[in-house]
Write an enzyme that holds these catalytic residues in place. Structure first.
Site, PDB file in Angstrom:
ATOM      1  N   HIS A 242       0.832  -1.223   0.000  1.00 53.68           N
ATOM      2  CA  HIS A 242       0.000   0.000   0.000  1.00 53.68           C
ATOM      3  C   HIS A 242       0.858   1.262   0.000  1.00 53.68           C
ATOM      4  O   HIS A 242       0.432   2.299   0.484  1.00 53.68           O
ATOM      5  CB  HIS A 242      -0.940   0.061   1.213  1.00 53.68           C
TER       6      HIS A 242
ATOM      7  N   LYS B 255      16.268  21.703 -10.702  1.00 54.48           N
ATOM      8  CA  LYS B 255      15.567  20.454 -11.022  1.00 54.48           C
ATOM      9  C   LYS B 255      16.382  19.444 -11.828  1.00 54.48           C
ATOM     10  O   LYS B 255      17.191  19.781 -12.672  1.00 54.48           O
ATOM     11  CB  LYS B 255      14.268  20.753 -11.748  1.00 54.48           C
TER      12      LYS B 255
ATOM     13  N   GLU C 149       9.813   8.258 -16.885  1.00 52.17           N
ATOM     14  CA  GLU C 149       8.465   8.806 -17.117  1.00 52.17           C
ATOM     15  C   GLU C 149       7.959   8.426 -18.505  1.00 52.17           C
ATOM     16  O   GLU C 149       6.808   8.028 -18.678  1.00 52.17           O
ATOM     17  CB  GLU C 149       8.480  10.336 -16.999  1.00 52.17           C
TER      18      GLU C 149
END
Ligand code: ARG
Length: 472
Positions: free
Chosen positions: A165, A292, A299
């Site tokens: 989970h 960043k 992705e």
């Protein structure tokens, strides 16, 4: 009027029956050349063997066969030099190669198509293509599995939280987590190899639909084209695209696995987790935010899974409801296949590099295990092993965890007195030893478990599996 009719004369190979040429828009719409030119090598390979068979069976003469073979070889060389420019008016690569042959050697080139139709010809090319690509994908999969095993061996000491989970559940070895992907890829590889058998069926000789009245030799075609078996029904041979569907479905499974890995890499490389850092060579920055570092590759792997699923669905839908045998609809089998082949091969080779280049933040992984309650099960097991019913043990430890949460402390900070208050057995020094993550991991010694010993066995088995294939 009669001169206009002559102007409109249909110059296509089926022109005899037609009075008008194909409408320009319809021509573009029905053409497949822009994508099936990728089958040129397979088409020539099939034609050469078909030609040899025609000579062998006396359907054409040796001289005719020699001329055709010479012409095909010239076209092959032009193709490899990039000098072959197909004519878009000629619908597909098959018609283009035939036309080129006739241009080169004259009308005798027209004999190549004896006893053959584009329907069995296209089916053959697709089989040859899929067989070759299965072998390529299998190699790339094997290489990626090898990389995963190597990484697992190098990092065998590192402990991390295992999740259910997406909540910390129990500590595991990082290598154990990584090896889970080894086995997924193993099943993927087996699936591709298994599909190979269905791609290894030779369709040539089916003609357009019903076979041929020429005395062809299908056994010869089968062995010369390196097929294990041939289709036993000509109508099935020209209608079947199961082997393409299987490739697309195997690829969908594979991408699903790699997408799960991608999701983990995206999470793990986030500041919140900071478990790993992807190499600069496999990350990008932001044009606006200087700090960043984005995990673009995982992705996109995650996203490209969508098009691979889509390609499977698209072909399943094309084939659904098609009456036997060949229908032009089936021309739509190619783009989904080619796109999937390219995507899967790119992703496999990229991931091989990306994983090797990835840095593990061992301290972060280790700290994550310390700073949680992931070894609470060990305490419950400790009680259960000493005869306390597991439900009762679970309850006592649950209360103990609550006690720690209320005081903002970890299990490892408990004293024996504190623990003993929840169950006398928890007060034993040994009980608290058990909540050290290393100890918890050592205990998981069941086959396939995360203990260092069990992991060693798992990796040995994995390495044998990789070797076996090389010996074959
Ligand atoms: N370009 C076609 C395809 O890929 C070739 C087969 C054409 N056969 C026919 N009967 N029109 O499916």
């Amino acid at each position: 009027m009669s001169s206009r009719k002559r102007e409109e004369k249909n110059t296509s190979p089926w022109g005899g029956r037609f009075q008008k040429s194909l409408d320009k828009k319809a021509e573009t719409f029905t053409a497949s050349l822009s994508f099936d030119r990728r089958l040129a090598a397979e088409d020539i390979q099939g034609s050469k063997i078909h030609c040899r068979m025609l000579v062998k069976t006396g359907i054409i003469s040796t001289q005719e066969g020699d001329l055709i073979l010479k012409g095909l070889e010239e076209i092959e060389q032009e193709l490899s030099r990039g000098e072959f420019t197909p004519d878009p008016a000629l619908e597909d690569i098959h018609m283009n190669i035939e036309k080129k042959l006739i241009d080169k050697i004259g009308t005798v080139g027209g004999k190549l198509h004896t006893g053959r139709s584009r329907n069995d010809q296209v089916a053959l090319d697709m089989h040859l293509f899929v067989k070759r690509e299965i072998t390529e994908v299998e190699k790339l999969l094997h290489a990626l599995q090898k990389t995963i095993l190597t990484l697992a061996r190098e990092q065998r000491e590192v402990i991390m939280p295992g999740y259910t989970h997406l909540q910390r559940a129990q500590p595991v070895l990082f290598s154990h987590h990584l090896m889970a992907y080894f086995w997924m890829l193993q099943r993927d590889r087996e699936r591709f190899m298994d599909s190979f058998q269905r791609a290894d069926l030779m369709p040539l000789g089916a003609g357009a639909i019903s076979g041929t009245s020429f005395p062809i030799d299908r056994e010869y075609l089968c062995s010369e084209l390196d097929f294990k078996k041939m289709y036993e029904n000509s109508m099935d041979a020209v209608s079947d695209r199961d082997f393409v569907l299987e490739f697309l479905s195997d690829s969908a499974f594979l991408m699903m696995h790699l997408s799960r890995l991608s999701e983990e890499l995206v999470l793990w490389s986030s500041q919140e987790f900071s478990f790993v850092e992807l190499g600069d060579a496999f990350s990008t920055g932001s044009s606006m935010m200087p700090q960043k570092k984005n995990p673009d590759v995982p992705e996109l792997v995650r996203a490209k899974t969508g098009r691979v699923y889509g390609n499977l669905l698209s072909l399943l839908t094309v084939l659904k409801g098609l009456p036997l045998t060949y229908n032009k609809d089936m021309q739509e089998d190619k783009e989904p296949l080619f796109d999937t082949v390219d995507t899967v091969k790119d992703v496999l080779s990229l991931y091989n590099e990306l994983l090797r280049d990835m840095k593990l933040h061992k301290d972060k992984l280790q700290n994550a295990v310390k700073g949680d309650y992931a070894t609470a099960t060990e305490l419950a097991d400790y009680l259960a092993l000493r005869g306390v019913p597991f439900r009762e043990a679970h309850h006592a430890v649950g209360k103990l965890v609550r006690y720690c949460l209320d005081r903002e402390m970890w299990l490892t900070e408990l004293t024996t007195e504190e623990a003993g208050a929840f169950h006398p057995l928890l007060g034993e020094v040994e009980a608290l030893e058990n909540i050290k993550p290393e100890e918890a991991i050592k205990g998981k010694n069941s086959r396939g478990g995360t203990s260092p010993q069990a992991l060693e066995k798992q990796m040995e088995l994995a390495s044998e599996i990789l070797m076996q294939r090389l010996e074959e």
